[in-house]
Design a protein around this motif. Structure first.
Motif, mmCIF file in Angstrom:
data_model
loop_
_atom_site.group_PDB
_atom_site.id
_atom_site.type_symbol
_atom_site.label_atom_id
_atom_site.label_comp_id
_atom_site.label_asym_id
_atom_site.label_seq_id
_atom_site.Cartn_x
_atom_site.Cartn_y
_atom_site.Cartn_z
ATOM 1 N N VAL A 58 0.698 -1.230 -0.011
ATOM 2 C CA VAL A 58 -0.212 -0.274 0.632
ATOM 3 C C VAL A 58 0.952 1.449 0.027
ATOM 4 O O VAL A 58 0.960 2.289 -0.603
ATOM 5 C CB VAL A 58 -1.501 -0.103 0.747
ATOM 6 N N GLY A 59 2.279 1.092 0.705
ATOM 7 C CA GLY A 59 2.951 2.415 0.673
ATOM 8 C C GLY A 59 3.230 2.324 -0.206
ATOM 9 O O GLY A 59 3.767 3.407 -0.762
ATOM 10 N N TYR A 60 3.723 1.944 -0.723
ATOM 11 C CA TYR A 60 4.512 1.673 -2.069
ATOM 12 C C TYR A 60 4.306 1.951 -3.393
ATOM 13 O O TYR A 60 3.990 2.966 -4.149
ATOM 14 C CB TYR A 60 5.682 0.210 -2.704
ATOM 15 N N LEU A 61 2.849 1.570 -3.401
ATOM 16 C CA LEU A 61 1.755 1.867 -4.538
ATOM 17 C C LEU A 61 1.597 3.705 -4.069
ATOM 18 O O LEU A 61 1.926 4.427 -4.875
ATOM 19 C CB LEU A 61 0.963 1.713 -4.492
ATOM 20 N N ALA A 62 0.902 3.839 -3.243
ATOM 21 C CA ALA A 62 0.846 5.389 -2.868
ATOM 22 C C ALA A 62 2.133 6.305 -3.008
ATOM 23 O O ALA A 62 2.041 7.503 -3.849
ATOM 24 C CB ALA A 62 0.043 5.799 -1.602
ATOM 25 N N TYR A 63 3.263 5.735 -2.479
ATOM 26 C CA TYR A 63 4.365 6.730 -3.013
ATOM 27 C C TYR A 63 4.567 6.712 -4.358
ATOM 28 O O TYR A 63 4.651 8.177 -5.086
ATOM 29 C CB TYR A 63 5.108 6.057 -2.045
ATOM 30 N N HIS A 64 4.648 5.768 -4.621
ATOM 31 C CA HIS A 64 5.057 5.908 -6.511
ATOM 32 C C HIS A 64 3.354 6.796 -7.572
ATOM 33 O O HIS A 64 4.111 7.362 -8.584
ATOM 34 C CB HIS A 64 4.887 4.258 -7.407
ATOM 35 N N PHE A 65 2.812 6.127 -6.974
ATOM 36 C CA PHE A 65 1.332 6.879 -7.759
ATOM 37 C C PHE A 65 1.626 8.854 -7.226
ATOM 38 O O PHE A 65 1.157 9.437 -7.821
ATOM 39 C CB PHE A 65 -0.154 7.197 -6.882
ATOM 40 N N THR A 66 2.050 9.041 -5.805
ATOM 41 C CA THR A 66 2.525 10.547 -5.171
ATOM 42 C C THR A 66 3.277 11.248 -6.269
ATOM 43 O O THR A 66 3.544 12.612 -6.479
ATOM 44 C CB THR A 66 2.021 11.264 -4.173
ATOM 45 N N HIS A 67 4.647 10.413 -6.220
ATOM 46 C CA HIS A 67 5.613 11.162 -6.718
ATOM 47 C C HIS A 67 6.604 10.671 -7.822
ATOM 48 O O HIS A 67 7.560 11.046 -8.417
ATOM 49 C CB HIS A 67 7.229 10.722 -5.140
ATOM 50 N N GLY A 68 5.951 9.658 -8.046
ATOM 51 C CA GLY A 68 6.757 9.218 -9.263
ATOM 52 C C GLY A 68 7.639 7.828 -8.596
ATOM 53 O O GLY A 68 8.075 7.534 -7.788
ATOM 54 N N ASP A 69 8.503 7.711 -10.208
ATOM 55 C CA ASP A 69 9.699 6.778 -10.100
ATOM 56 C C ASP A 69 11.653 7.434 -10.030
ATOM 57 O O ASP A 69 10.953 8.256 -10.050
ATOM 58 C CB ASP A 69 9.897 5.573 -10.849
ATOM 59 N N THR A 70 11.668 6.726 -8.995
ATOM 60 C CA THR A 70 13.057 7.333 -8.238
ATOM 61 C C THR A 70 14.276 6.120 -9.343
ATOM 62 O O THR A 70 14.635 5.312 -9.437
ATOM 63 C CB THR A 70 12.870 6.835 -6.994
ATOM 64 N N ARG A 71 14.834 7.582 -10.478
ATOM 65 C CA ARG A 71 16.193 7.030 -10.915
ATOM 66 C C ARG A 71 17.256 7.117 -10.416
ATOM 67 O O ARG A 71 17.894 7.198 -9.362
ATOM 68 C CB ARG A 71 15.889 8.215 -12.476
ATOM 69 N N PHE A 72 17.985 5.669 -10.692
ATOM 70 C CA PHE A 72 19.191 5.192 -10.111
ATOM 71 C C PHE A 72 20.045 5.737 -11.175
ATOM 72 O O PHE A 72 20.438 4.940 -12.812
ATOM 73 C CB PHE A 72 19.074 3.823 -9.891
ATOM 74 N N VAL A 73 20.891 6.605 -10.572
ATOM 75 C CA VAL A 73 21.752 7.798 -11.951
ATOM 76 C C VAL A 73 23.331 7.270 -11.187
ATOM 77 O O VAL A 73 24.395 8.008 -12.274
ATOM 78 C CB VAL A 73 21.377 9.368 -11.238
ATOM 79 N N ALA A 74 23.745 6.114 -10.260
ATOM 80 C CA ALA A 74 24.925 5.930 -10.292
ATOM 81 C C ALA A 74 25.976 4.991 -11.557
ATOM 82 O O ALA A 74 25.020 4.304 -12.053
ATOM 83 C CB ALA A 74 25.539 5.157 -8.999
ATOM 84 N N GLN A 75 26.709 4.925 -11.534
ATOM 85 C CA GLN A 75 27.457 4.124 -12.459
ATOM 86 C C GLN A 75 28.538 3.159 -12.067
ATOM 87 O O GLN A 75 28.648 3.765 -10.698
ATOM 88 C CB GLN A 75 28.251 5.319 -13.758
ATOM 89 N N GLY A 76 28.722 2.787 -13.026
ATOM 90 C CA GLY A 76 30.191 1.146 -12.725
ATOM 91 C C GLY A 76 29.545 0.418 -12.211
ATOM 92 O O GLY A 76 28.535 -0.137 -12.634
#
Length: 132
Positions: free
Chosen positions: A44-62
């Protein structure tokens, strides 16, 4: 909070396995109920978070990026498998069909544990290692 729910789910699932191996059926059932509630709260928390904030991109490299995706991809796939598997396992327990419950639980448990623990790892990667 979502990582905490995943950690709680894993902790209760491990405790539940230990308890059933010791023959403590009532305590096992209580732990598995708590693990299920923690997993549901996470979802429930995951769905609510992603519904309101969208996805978090992982930008680290290597290597850290490779490691992140090696954990994330099976986490996503197994999380989709887990829901029907867990519901099936719970159904057999609730209907007191323990022989079948035990057979299905042998598959459910490692999937559930991986999804819960890898969920905490994914959070840690995003929170602490996600920088360019």
């Amino acid at each position: 909070l979502n990582a905490a729910f995943n950690a709680l789910s894993a902790t209760f699932a491990v405790a539940g396995l230990i308890l059933i191996k010791r023959g403590a059926k009532t305590a096992h059932a209580a732990c598995m109920a708590c693990a299920t509630v923690a997993s549901a709260a996470f979802l429930v928390g995951y769905l609510a978070y992603h519904f309101t904030h969208g996805d978090t991109r992982f930008v680290a490299q290597g290597a850290v990026r490779t490691t992140y995706f090696l954990i994330l991809v099976p986490h996503i796939i197994l999380s989709m498998v887990l829901v029907p598997l867990l519901l099936t396992t719970l159904f057999f327990a609730i209907t007191k069909r323990f022989t079948v419950h035990k057979k299905v639980a042998r598959w459910t448990y490692p999937v559930w544990l991986y999804v819960s623990v890898s969920g905490v790892a994914v959070f840690a990667f995003l929170r602490f290692l996600n920088h360019a």
